[in-house]
Design an enzyme around this catalytic site. Structure first.
Site, short mmCIF file in Angstrom:
data_model
loop_
_atom_site.label_atom_id
_atom_site.label_comp_id
_atom_site.label_asym_id
_atom_site.label_seq_id
_atom_site.Cartn_x
_atom_site.Cartn_y
_atom_site.Cartn_z
N ASP A 55 -19.05 -21.02 -12.03
CA ASP A 55 -20.34 -21.15 -11.37
C ASP A 55 -21.39 -20.40 -12.18
O ASP A 55 -21.33 -19.18 -12.29
CB ASP A 55 -20.24 -20.58 -9.96
CG ASP A 55 -21.52 -20.72 -9.17
OD1 ASP A 55 -22.36 -21.58 -9.51
OD2 ASP A 55 -21.68 -19.97 -8.20
N TYR A 85 -29.08 -16.47 -13.76
CA TYR A 85 -28.13 -15.37 -13.84
C TYR A 85 -28.06 -14.79 -15.26
O TYR A 85 -27.63 -13.66 -15.44
CB TYR A 85 -26.72 -15.82 -13.47
CG TYR A 85 -26.52 -16.34 -12.08
CD1 TYR A 85 -27.41 -16.06 -11.04
CD2 TYR A 85 -25.42 -17.11 -11.79
CE1 TYR A 85 -27.19 -16.54 -9.77
CE2 TYR A 85 -25.20 -17.60 -10.51
CZ TYR A 85 -26.08 -17.31 -9.51
OH TYR A 85 -25.85 -17.79 -8.25
#
Length: 88
Positions: free
Chosen positions: A16, A21
């Site tokens: 994921d 991020y």
């Protein structure tokens, strides 16, 4: 990188990611090591709130694919269901 390697060795196959991020380049380096064949993996990335328009989707997907060193994603999610303008 070590956490992803350990996860792959332990049998995890869903990775994921999200450009937001800042982990896609690291994941891409680990994937390039070939610990697990691509066909056995399920890769997810996400669109940030400023990239919900057509151009933003293409830009985001292309950047994710480049960072991951992949030709395709298995799933693309909307990171947050609120669209922002690029200058917000």
């Amino acid at each position: 990188a070590n956490a992803l390697r350990a996860a792959l060795h332990a049998g995890f196959r869903h990775i994921d990611c999200a450009r937001f991020y800042g982990t896609e380049a690291i994941a891409g380096r680990v994937l390039a090591e070939g610990l697990v064949p691509r066909r056995e993996l399920f890769l997810t990335s996400k669109l940030w709130m400023t990239h919900h328009d057509d151009a933003g989707v293409a830009e985001s997907v292309n950047a994710s694919l480049a960072a991951l060193g992949l030709e395709y994603l298995d799933m693309l999610l909307i990171h947050w269901p609120v669209a922002w303008t690029r200058d917000s």
